[in-house]
Scaffold this active site. Structure first.
Site, PDB file in Angstrom:
ATOM      1  CB  SER A 130      -4.506   1.554   3.709  1.00 41.74           C
ATOM      2  OG  SER A 130      -3.651   1.128   2.684  1.00 41.74           O
TER       3      SER A 130
ATOM      4  CB  SER B 160      -0.952   0.009   1.206  1.00 42.59           C
ATOM      5  OG  SER B 160      -2.012  -0.885   1.001  1.00 42.59           O
TER       6      SER B 160
ATOM      7  CE  LYS C 267      -4.566   1.802  -0.756  1.00 36.85           C
ATOM      8  NZ  LYS C 267      -4.079   0.501  -0.335  1.00 36.85           N
TER       9      LYS C 267
END
Length: 421
Positions: free
Chosen positions: A176, A121, A124
């Site tokens: 997230s 993640s 991101k």
């Protein structure tokens, strides 16, 4: 020794000298790469998430730059420290990590910084950077059924629910949300177009180890990044006010699925327990293991820390980040490399004029890539190769002159014999 034999010996010696004294740059690069297990690709996956779809092939690995981005030392795959620096703290489980000064760009310590790993993640941050660049924070977005059906972690978007881009950034960076990542990717023109923009942004920054293949960081064929690249991307994202404001929030209100609001809590532990923390992002998948990027400020100095492929035991990944930040703040301003301010530019291509006597571009080198063109004797030993060539020419010249002298003597002897001398 007869002249012919002397000539053969000279030719052999000249060729051998040039060949062995001038190893090619490609061979040297290959030898260095052999010592770095993840120079081209992350470790093999532990599950089936990176198997190509039926009828498709896995993407080829990203090209490894001939010169490590940020400085030669950053091409090393072990511990990289300035001279006379104390050893880093114990208990760091990440197989690749880096500390850098966000303002000066100095890389102050690292371990395999260009080793290729999976971001999870942490990718991101790159998506949020593109969103902050292209979309207004107050723009209203409507979620779709497809957004709500993503593999979670998820914020809990509602099909048909309306959210501002700013609210979606909060859901992306604090908790997230993979559903949020898909929604924002749609607003960038759809997932394929969003990935194209993310990868173009990475390349523009100089993050040449990075390839985003999902907007959320879920594993898929071809995914790749490095500790160096993650630091570079985070530093670039922090220049966008919308991103910098969101990443530092400890909590934020978010529209609830059933009306009203819910409270999002930032999963970055350093915001609550590290003095000076200014934001960060963590990630995890079975293949990437634990990843983290974060930054903190102390006495006007801002450091960014990255850890890839780490373990939570015996110490939580954010606690490991805190130990590295303490270590970095105790170091001086010197460094082992630099966070670049943009992708390395290729050398300008030189086009010879009609009257030019210079060799063509192929002989001069591949100016588009900045790499010299390999030759029979390599690119490192050019002076030795040139000397060998001169020696060969001299030997041939002596051989021809000797043959002509013998022919002239034979003609004179024949003429004297015919005259009875």
């Amino acid at each position: 020794m007869p002249f012919t034999k002397r000539l053969i010996v000279a030719l052999v010696l000249a060729t051998a000298t040039a060949a062995f004294a001038a190893p090619t740059g490609t061979a040297q690069q290959a030898a260095g790469a052999a010592q770095c297990a993840n120079r081209e690709t992350p470790p093999p996956p532990v599950d089936t998430s990176e198997q190509p779809a039926p009828g498709q092939k896995a993407p080829t690995p990203l090209e490894v730059p001939e010169k490590p981005v940020g400085g030669d030392r950053l091409g090393e795959c072990g511990l990289i420290l300035p001279p006379n620096q104390a050893q880093p703290p114990s208990g760091i489980t990440a197989v690749s990590w880096m500390l850098a000064d966000m303002d000066s760009g100095a890389v102050i310590a690292a371990y395999d910084p260009h080793g290729r790993q999976r971001p999870a993640s942490v990718i991101k941050v790159l998506l949020a950077m593109v969103v902050a660049k292209e979309l207004r924070g107050d723009m209203v977005v409507t979620a779709s059924a497809e957004d709500t059906q993503q593999e979670c972690t998820c914020v809990g978007l509602k099909d048909g629910g309306q959210y501002t881009v700013r609210q979606l950034l909060h859901g992306l960076l604090l908790t997230s949300g993979n559903d949020v990542a898909h929604t924002l990717a749609r607003q960038l023109g759809g997932v394929p177009n969003a990935l194209r923009k993310m990868n173009a942004m990475a390349k523009e920054l100089g993050a040449l180890d990075t390839r985003a293949v999902t907007p959320s960081g879920l594993d898929a064929p071809g995914t790749s990044t490095s500790a160096y690249d993650v630091a570079l991307i985070f530093r670039g994202a922090m220049k966008y006010e919308e991103f910098a404001n969101a990443i530092k929030l400890k909590q934020a209100q978010f529209p609830g699925r059933n009306g009203g609001t819910i409270m999002l809590t930032n999963d970055n532990r350093l915001l609550n327990n590290y003095v000076g923390a200014i934001g960060g992002k963590s990630g995890y998948t079975d293949d990437s293991l634990h990843t983290y990027v974060g930054a903190a400020e102390r006495n006007g100095r801002r450091l960014v820390v990255v850890l890839l492929r780490g373990q939570q035991q015996p110490t939580h990944i954010t606690a490991q980040a805190a130990k590295l930040l303490d270590y970095g703040f105790g170091m001086g301003p010197g460094g082992v490399g630099k966070l670049v301010d943009g992708a390395p530019q290729p050398k300008p291509k030189v086009v010879p004029t009609q009257d030019s006597n210079t060799p063509d571009d192929a002989a001069a080198g591949d100016s588009a890539s900045g790499r010299p063109t390999p030759t029979a004797f390599g690119t490192v030993g050019l002076p030795i190769t040139a000397a060998a060539g001169i020696g060969l020419l001299a030997a041939v010249f002596l051989y021809i002159r000797n043959k002509r002298a013998k022919a002239a003597r034979a003609r004179r002897q024949a003429a004297q014999a015919a005259q009875g001398i």
